[in-house]
Design a protein around this motif. Structure first.
Motif, mmCIF file in Angstrom:
data_model
loop_
_atom_site.group_PDB
_atom_site.id
_atom_site.type_symbol
_atom_site.label_atom_id
_atom_site.label_comp_id
_atom_site.label_asym_id
_atom_site.label_seq_id
_atom_site.Cartn_x
_atom_site.Cartn_y
_atom_site.Cartn_z
ATOM 1 N N ARG A 26 0.824 -1.211 0.000
ATOM 2 C CA ARG A 26 0.000 0.000 0.000
ATOM 3 C C ARG A 26 0.859 1.262 0.000
ATOM 4 N N ARG A 27 2.021 1.200 0.641
ATOM 5 C CA ARG A 27 2.867 2.399 0.687
ATOM 6 C C ARG A 27 3.794 2.505 -0.526
ATOM 7 N N GLY A 28 3.726 1.520 -1.432
ATOM 8 C CA GLY A 28 4.472 1.615 -2.679
ATOM 9 C C GLY A 28 5.735 0.787 -2.746
ATOM 10 N N ASP A 29 5.996 -0.037 -1.744
ATOM 11 C CA ASP A 29 7.155 -0.920 -1.798
ATOM 12 C C ASP A 29 6.898 -2.071 -2.774
ATOM 13 N N HIS A 30 7.972 -2.674 -3.249
ATOM 14 C CA HIS A 30 7.865 -3.807 -4.165
ATOM 15 C C HIS A 30 7.800 -5.089 -3.334
ATOM 16 N N VAL A 31 6.710 -5.830 -3.468
ATOM 17 C CA VAL A 31 6.487 -7.029 -2.654
ATOM 18 C C VAL A 31 6.471 -8.262 -3.550
ATOM 19 N N ILE A 66 -2.832 -7.836 -3.655
ATOM 20 C CA ILE A 66 -2.002 -6.682 -3.264
ATOM 21 C C ILE A 66 -0.989 -6.319 -4.349
ATOM 22 N N GLY A 67 -1.109 -6.936 -5.524
ATOM 23 C CA GLY A 67 -0.199 -6.626 -6.616
ATOM 24 C C GLY A 67 1.211 -7.137 -6.421
ATOM 25 N N ALA A 68 1.367 -8.218 -5.652
ATOM 26 C CA ALA A 68 2.697 -8.772 -5.387
ATOM 27 C C ALA A 68 3.143 -9.674 -6.533
ATOM 28 N N ASP A 69 4.444 -9.690 -6.799
ATOM 29 C CA ASP A 69 5.003 -10.694 -7.696
ATOM 30 C C ASP A 69 4.845 -12.061 -7.036
ATOM 31 N N PHE A 70 4.649 -13.095 -7.853
ATOM 32 C CA PHE A 70 4.368 -14.415 -7.304
ATOM 33 C C PHE A 70 5.356 -15.436 -7.856
ATOM 34 N N TYR A 71 5.936 -16.241 -6.960
ATOM 35 C CA TYR A 71 6.889 -17.276 -7.332
ATOM 36 C C TYR A 71 6.422 -18.625 -6.778
ATOM 37 N N TRP A 72 6.349 -19.588 -7.646
ATOM 38 C CA TRP A 72 5.917 -20.953 -7.295
ATOM 39 C C TRP A 72 7.132 -21.868 -7.448
ATOM 40 N N MET A 73 7.688 -22.352 -6.329
ATOM 41 C CA MET A 73 8.942 -23.092 -6.362
ATOM 42 C C MET A 73 8.733 -24.587 -6.615
ATOM 43 N N ASN A 74 7.562 -25.102 -6.265
ATOM 44 C CA ASN A 74 7.130 -26.438 -6.678
ATOM 45 C C ASN A 74 7.940 -27.590 -6.083
ATOM 46 N N HIS A 75 8.482 -27.408 -4.892
ATOM 47 C CA HIS A 75 9.100 -28.533 -4.193
ATOM 48 C C HIS A 75 7.993 -29.427 -3.616
ATOM 49 N N THR A 168 -5.068 -2.797 7.122
ATOM 50 C CA THR A 168 -4.902 -3.781 6.048
ATOM 51 C C THR A 168 -5.455 -5.149 6.437
ATOM 52 N N PHE A 169 -6.116 -5.239 7.591
ATOM 53 C CA PHE A 169 -6.642 -6.539 8.014
ATOM 54 C C PHE A 169 -7.698 -7.052 7.037
ATOM 55 N N ALA A 170 -8.503 -6.162 6.473
ATOM 56 C CA ALA A 170 -9.508 -6.590 5.500
ATOM 57 C C ALA A 170 -8.845 -7.186 4.260
ATOM 58 N N LEU A 171 -7.691 -6.645 3.851
ATOM 59 C CA LEU A 171 -6.952 -7.214 2.728
ATOM 60 C C LEU A 171 -6.390 -8.584 3.091
ATOM 61 N N LYS A 172 -5.917 -8.728 4.318
ATOM 62 C CA LYS A 172 -5.445 -10.037 4.791
ATOM 63 C C LYS A 172 -6.575 -11.065 4.705
ATOM 64 N N GLN A 173 -7.760 -10.684 5.135
ATOM 65 C CA GLN A 173 -8.909 -11.585 5.047
ATOM 66 C C GLN A 173 -9.222 -11.940 3.598
ATOM 67 N N GLU A 174 -9.152 -10.939 2.722
ATOM 68 C CA GLU A 174 -9.440 -11.176 1.303
ATOM 69 C C GLU A 174 -8.413 -12.123 0.686
ATOM 70 N N MET A 175 -7.157 -11.944 1.049
ATOM 71 C CA MET A 175 -6.107 -12.812 0.531
ATOM 72 C C MET A 175 -6.300 -14.250 1.011
ATOM 73 N N LEU A 176 -6.594 -14.415 2.285
ATOM 74 C CA LEU A 176 -6.770 -15.754 2.826
ATOM 75 C C LEU A 176 -8.016 -16.424 2.249
ATOM 76 N N ALA A 177 -9.039 -15.644 1.972
ATOM 77 C CA ALA A 177 -10.279 -16.192 1.412
ATOM 78 C C ALA A 177 -10.065 -16.778 0.014
ATOM 79 N N CYS A 178 -8.966 -16.426 -0.643
ATOM 80 C CA CYS A 178 -8.663 -17.021 -1.949
ATOM 81 C C CYS A 178 -8.375 -18.519 -1.839
ATOM 82 N N HIS A 179 -7.985 -18.962 -0.661
ATOM 83 C CA HIS A 179 -7.591 -20.363 -0.466
ATOM 84 C C HIS A 179 -8.807 -21.203 -0.066
ATOM 85 N N LYS A 180 -9.742 -21.281 -0.980
ATOM 86 C CA LYS A 180 -11.003 -21.968 -0.682
ATOM 87 C C LYS A 180 -10.801 -23.459 -0.416
ATOM 88 N N SER A 181 -9.906 -24.094 -1.139
ATOM 89 C CA SER A 181 -9.704 -25.535 -0.954
ATOM 90 C C SER A 181 -9.204 -25.850 0.455
#
Length: 233
Positions: A26-31, A66-75, A168-181
């Protein structure tokens, strides 16, 4: 600032430090958000390949919130160890994301994949700058700082830094809600509610530092050293 968060499984970051990551974003850092294992055992009914793909999609969707870059390492899930191969993949992840700070699992965490993730990052932090260790991306110019995020339910974890995540707690909830499985898996397998868990932990940490919701962190410099089973006193 450039911030890299590395969780052992899809959903670890959302449970343990998503409010902090959302605050950085939110403050403009690269995540950047990275997931070390593919979560392939996270279903009682679906085969490994299918649930792993579902969990990859869920984790990518959470990072997108949150517009973060995403890396899937797949171990492989439940079988993450420090080997030459895993060290090199973690090295290249850090070199690719080039963070000023890394947030990852604490040495006292209950899960061996969690401890392995944090331990490998601790072990390779200096190697990320060494030219003669070759990976796909060039060496870092500086050694990144490492901070440990909460353990599950805060067990054996005493924060030295508190992050106010009230906004940002509402964003945390939104992010976690993506993990429906995994929401369904946890409720069926362990009678645990995702959203209730982060509500209780967030309010508890907030109560400790005088805000509504908070997350705790510890700088890695406060831990003596790692062993294969966590930290040594």
């Amino acid at each position: 600032m450039r911030v890299l968060a590395v969780g052992a499984h899809p959903d670890d970051l959302e449970i343990l430090c998503a409010g902090t990551l959302a605050k950085y974003a939110r403050r403009g850092d690269h995540v950047s958000m990275a997931v070390a294992t593919n979560g392939e055992v996270g279903s009682a009914t679906l085969p490994k390949k299918e649930i792993a793909e579902i969990r990859r999609e869920e984790a990518a969707a959470a990072a997108k919130v949150i517009g973060a870059d995403f890396y899937w390492m797949n171990h492989p899930d439940e079988f993450l160890f420090s080997t030459e191969r895993t060290r090199l993949t973690f090295l290249d992840l850090v070199r690719q994301s080039r963070p000023d700070a890394i947030i990852t699992h604490a040495p006292t965490d209950y899960h061996p994949d969690h401890r392995a993730t944090g331990g490998i990052l601790w072990d390779i932090r200096v190697m990320t700058t060494v030219p003669n260790i070759k990976t796909a991306h060039p060496p870092c110019q500086r050694i990144p700082e490492i901070f440990y995020m909460e353990t599950l339910a805060g067990i054996d974890f005493v924060p030295q830094h508190y992050v106010d995540i009230s906004e940002t707690f509402a964003l945390k909830q939104e992010m976690l809600a993506c993990h429906k499985s995994q929401s369904a898996w946890l409720e069926n397998q362990y009678k645990i509610s995702y959203l209730e868990m982060i509500e209780i932990t967030g309010r508890y940490r907030g109560f400790q530092c005088g805000v509504k919701y908070a997350e705790g962190l510890q700088p890695s410099s406060t831990w003596p050293k790692w062993s294969n089973e966590g930290f040594l006193p």
